[in-house]
Design a protein around this motif. Structure first.
Motif, PDB file in Angstrom:
ATOM      1  N   THR A 299       0.804  -1.222   0.000  1.00 55.08           N
ATOM      2  CA  THR A 299       0.000   0.000   0.000  1.00 55.08           C
ATOM      3  C   THR A 299       0.835   1.270   0.000  1.00 55.08           C
ATOM      4  N   ARG A 300       2.096   1.191   0.452  1.00 53.77           N
ATOM      5  CA  ARG A 300       2.993   2.331   0.669  1.00 53.77           C
ATOM      6  C   ARG A 300       2.603   3.144   1.904  1.00 53.77           C
ATOM      7  N   ASP A 301       1.545   2.732   2.595  1.00 50.82           N
ATOM      8  CA  ASP A 301       1.127   3.422   3.810  1.00 50.82           C
ATOM      9  C   ASP A 301       1.932   2.906   5.005  1.00 50.82           C
ATOM     10  N   ILE A 302       2.375   3.835   5.844  1.00 48.23           N
ATOM     11  CA  ILE A 302       3.146   3.488   7.036  1.00 48.23           C
ATOM     12  C   ILE A 302       2.205   3.409   8.232  1.00 48.23           C
ATOM     13  N   SER A 303       2.203   2.258   8.895  1.00 52.10           N
ATOM     14  CA  SER A 303       1.311   2.063  10.034  1.00 52.10           C
ATOM     15  C   SER A 303       1.910   1.013  10.959  1.00 52.10           C
ATOM     16  N   VAL A 304       1.105   0.571  11.927  1.00 51.09           N
ATOM     17  CA  VAL A 304       1.500  -0.464  12.868  1.00 51.09           C
ATOM     18  C   VAL A 304       0.268  -1.305  13.176  1.00 51.09           C
ATOM     19  N   VAL A 317      -7.507  -7.717  14.188  1.00 51.94           N
ATOM     20  CA  VAL A 317      -6.319  -6.868  14.282  1.00 51.94           C
ATOM     21  C   VAL A 317      -6.678  -5.414  13.989  1.00 51.94           C
ATOM     22  N   ARG A 318      -6.066  -4.504  14.749  1.00 53.80           N
ATOM     23  CA  ARG A 318      -6.264  -3.071  14.513  1.00 53.80           C
ATOM     24  C   ARG A 318      -5.005  -2.463  13.905  1.00 53.80           C
ATOM     25  N   MET A 319      -5.208  -1.508  13.019  1.00 56.60           N
ATOM     26  CA  MET A 319      -4.087  -0.760  12.455  1.00 56.60           C
ATOM     27  C   MET A 319      -4.082   0.647  13.049  1.00 56.60           C
ATOM     28  N   GLY A 320      -2.882   1.147  13.340  1.00 55.04           N
ATOM     29  CA  GLY A 320      -2.765   2.503  13.843  1.00 55.04           C
ATOM     30  C   GLY A 320      -3.010   3.513  12.746  1.00 55.04           C
ATOM     31  N   LYS A 321      -3.177   4.778  13.137  1.00 53.43           N
ATOM     32  CA  LYS A 321      -3.328   5.845  12.152  1.00 53.43           C
ATOM     33  C   LYS A 321      -2.179   5.781  11.158  1.00 53.43           C
ATOM     34  N   VAL A 322      -2.478   6.025   9.897  1.00 52.64           N
ATOM     35  CA  VAL A 322      -1.434   6.055   8.883  1.00 52.64           C
ATOM     36  C   VAL A 322      -0.517   7.242   9.170  1.00 52.64           C
ATOM     37  N   MET A 323       0.767   6.953   9.340  1.00 54.83           N
ATOM     38  CA  MET A 323       1.744   7.986   9.678  1.00 54.83           C
ATOM     39  C   MET A 323       2.167   8.795   8.455  1.00 54.83           C
ATOM     40  N   GLY A 324       1.969   8.222   7.305  1.00 50.37           N
ATOM     41  CA  GLY A 324       2.403   8.831   6.051  1.00 50.37           C
ATOM     42  C   GLY A 324       2.568   7.720   5.035  1.00 50.37           C
ATOM     43  N   ARG A 325       3.212   8.020   3.952  1.00 51.68           N
ATOM     44  CA  ARG A 325       3.429   7.015   2.912  1.00 51.68           C
ATOM     45  C   ARG A 325       4.915   6.923   2.589  1.00 51.68           C
ATOM     46  N   THR A 326       5.353   5.737   2.204  1.00 52.96           N
ATOM     47  CA  THR A 326       6.752   5.613   1.825  1.00 52.96           C
ATOM     48  C   THR A 326       7.040   6.454   0.588  1.00 52.96           C
ATOM     49  N   ASP A 327       6.033   6.691  -0.260  1.00 52.13           N
ATOM     50  CA  ASP A 327       6.261   7.536  -1.427  1.00 52.13           C
ATOM     51  C   ASP A 327       5.881   8.999  -1.169  1.00 52.13           C
ATOM     52  N   ASN A 336      14.059  11.371   7.580  1.00 54.32           N
ATOM     53  CA  ASN A 336      12.734  11.038   7.055  1.00 54.32           C
ATOM     54  C   ASN A 336      11.697  11.979   7.663  1.00 54.32           C
ATOM     55  N   VAL A 337      10.943  12.663   6.813  1.00 49.40           N
ATOM     56  CA  VAL A 337       9.947  13.630   7.274  1.00 49.40           C
ATOM     57  C   VAL A 337       8.605  13.315   6.635  1.00 49.40           C
ATOM     58  N   PHE A 338       7.566  13.167   7.466  1.00 51.33           N
ATOM     59  CA  PHE A 338       6.210  12.973   6.973  1.00 51.33           C
ATOM     60  C   PHE A 338       5.394  14.236   7.243  1.00 51.33           C
ATOM     61  N   PRO A 339       4.504  14.614   6.328  1.00 56.68           N
ATOM     62  CA  PRO A 339       3.655  15.789   6.553  1.00 56.68           C
ATOM     63  C   PRO A 339       2.884  15.743   7.869  1.00 56.68           C
ATOM     64  N   THR A 340       2.414  14.554   8.259  1.00 59.88           N
ATOM     65  CA  THR A 340       1.627  14.464   9.496  1.00 59.88           C
ATOM     66  C   THR A 340       2.444  14.835  10.730  1.00 59.88           C
ATOM     67  N   GLN A 341       3.771  14.624  10.678  1.00 56.92           N
ATOM     68  CA  GLN A 341       4.608  15.027  11.806  1.00 56.92           C
ATOM     69  C   GLN A 341       4.617  16.548  11.954  1.00 56.92           C
ATOM     70  N   VAL A 342       4.719  17.232  10.829  1.00 57.23           N
ATOM     71  CA  VAL A 342       4.706  18.696  10.844  1.00 57.23           C
ATOM     72  C   VAL A 342       3.333  19.196  11.286  1.00 57.23           C
ATOM     73  N   GLU A 343       2.274  18.551  10.761  1.00 64.32           N
ATOM     74  CA  GLU A 343       0.907  18.930  11.144  1.00 64.32           C
ATOM     75  C   GLU A 343       0.722  18.843  12.652  1.00 64.32           C
ATOM     76  N   SER A 344       1.215  17.773  13.230  1.00 60.88           N
ATOM     77  CA  SER A 344       1.051  17.565  14.672  1.00 60.88           C
ATOM     78  C   SER A 344       1.767  18.664  15.461  1.00 60.88           C
ATOM     79  N   ILE A 345       2.952  19.047  15.012  1.00 64.83           N
ATOM     80  CA  ILE A 345       3.712  20.109  15.683  1.00 64.83           C
ATOM     81  C   ILE A 345       2.950  21.427  15.618  1.00 64.83           C
ATOM     82  N   LEU A 346       2.445  21.769  14.440  1.00 62.42           N
ATOM     83  CA  LEU A 346       1.741  23.042  14.258  1.00 62.42           C
ATOM     84  C   LEU A 346       0.482  23.117  15.124  1.00 62.42           C
TER      85      LEU A 346
END
Length: 432
Positions: A299-304, A317-327, A336-346
């Protein structure tokens, strides 16, 4: 309510038994009906008889988005086109779209899964669901629509856009549930504020938001501004469409419907399967689809993944929120920087609007990151010293949390383009 405790509270052994039986049947079917899989199996020296249970899944080849594009339009179908009653496709912005087809049984299955997901998300038979996902070739709108009807609730098929009308219908039709992208939910909240409409005057109680990654801080922002419970839903066209997984009110991961989908987490570089609780790339195998079954789709989606029983009683099984995508992932000076990390900071800082863009460029051999962030009208009109202070606060947080320096550009309200679908968060101007 569309609640199936016999299926949704099965033991892990029972889930594994169902998955194994369906996987064995799937492998035999695609081997004889889909040339791509037959050749992929032969390249790995695999025959259908070699797959005896879900434990053997790791031996099967991965499927990539490029495989679907290379087989455009019908090469990956396992049934003749005469048995396909609906076609959907991706936008095809990078070339030919990926095409997916559904048999009549597939549509029944999808509706049932989606009804389960909506029930998980708090939708009831007396709910009025305003469906602002796009209708058409995109699977979001029709997927949610048929799930709502299967559940027996009322659906308003307004699709995306026409924001002022969306709000009017919320008022006039008594909407209780909103379904759309999280970025559009924020845009609706902003528009209500400009129109002088208090969300508390509406009957809106729940929102089920997906189709793009979003952070916990974004959830808090939506809940505070709209006065609702905001839950995450996951799906992708190649696997089924919306409804592959959905959160319950515990807000502790999205329940994956494992009687229809087998999830894995892999290391995106080594492609090795990772244990539960480890972050990596999400992979899905469909085990009940007829039209276009898919094996180990990356999927290219990063999760757990989390296999513990949820507080709601569901055992899948539960999947965590998608952290971002490998692409989507930006690699900037080795970080490695994902947009959601920046969003969370803001959103944690709380002095900006929830609209931003990451703009990456290259100066010589050095990558440079600029973060454009909207601020309120009052803040933008304030003294320069106030804006400079906020820039320093954001830059400091980004540096301390992500380990990278960034130039912060504060822009006036509405300077960043709005989207009625998925928000454009990244502009990469590097020639990589």
């Amino acid at each position: 309510m569309y609640w199936n405790p016999k299926i949704e509270t099965m033991s892990r052994d029972e889930i594994k038994e169902i998955q194994s039986e369906r996987l064995v049947n799937l492998v035999e079917r695609v081997y004889f009906n889909v040339p791509h899989y037959r050749h992929a199996f032969q390249d790995k020296g695999i025959e259908p008889g070699d797959i005896k249970s879900v434990d053997d899944l790791k031996n099967l080849p991965f499927t990539m988005k490029s495989d679907l594009r290379d087989s455009y339009p019908y090469g990956m179908f396992a049934t003749p086109i005469s048995e396909i009653v609906r076609l959907h496709a991706s936008s095809g912005t990078t070339g030919k779209p990926t095409v997916v087809g559904y048999t009549r049984k597939d549509l029944t299955t999808w509706s049932e899964i989606m009804a389960r997901a909506l029930t998980c998300g708090g939708v009831k038979r007396d709910s009025v669901v305003q469906n602002a996902y796009g209708y058409g070739l995109f699977t979001g709108g029709l997927g949610v629509h048929y799930g709502v009807e299967r559940l027996g609730a009322s659906v308003i098929p307004i699709s995306g856009g026409n924001t002022s009308k969306q709000i009017m219908l919320m008022q006039d039709f008594g909407t209780t549930v909103l379904t759309c992208t999280p970025s559009y939910a924020i845009y609706l909240a902003e528009t209500m504020e400009k129109m002088g409409i208090d969300p508390k005057s509406l009957k809106l109680k729940n929102g089920i938001f997906g189709a793009e990654p979003w952070s916990e801080n974004m959830r808090t922002e939506i809940e505070n501004r709209l006065g609702i419970t905001a839950l995450d839903i996951y799906g992708l066209s190649e696997v089924m469409g919306p409804g592959v997984a959905c959160e319950c009110n515990a807000k502790d991961g999205m329940h994956i419907y494992e009687d229809h989908f087998i999830p894995e987490i892999i290391d995106p570089v080594t492609e090795k399967v990772l244990p539960y609780g480890t972050q990596g790339e999400l992979v899905f195998t469909t085990i009940t689809k007829e039209g276009i079954p898919i094996i180990r789709y990356r999927t290219r989606d990063i999760s757990v993944l989390n296999a513990e029983v949820c507080n709601c009683g569901r055992t899948h099984v539960r999947m965590g929120k998608v952290m971002g995508r490998t692409d989507d992932m930006l690699v900037i000076r080795g970080v490695n920087v994902f947009p959601t990390q920046v969003e969370s900071i803001l959103l944690e800082i709380g002095e900006t609007e929830p609209h931003y863009q990451l703009i990456v460029s290259r100066n010589g051999n050095l990558d440079e990151l600029q973060i454009a962030v909207e601020v309120s009208e009052a803040m933008f009109s304030d003294q320069i010293s106030g804006l400079e202070r906020l820039q320093k606060v954001i830059a400091g947080k980004v540096n301390s949390i992500l380990g990278i320096s960034a130039k912060i550009k504060l822009v006036e309200p509405n300077a960043i383009p709005r989207s009625e679908g998925k928000a454009v968060r990244v502009i990469d101007n590097r020639k990589l």
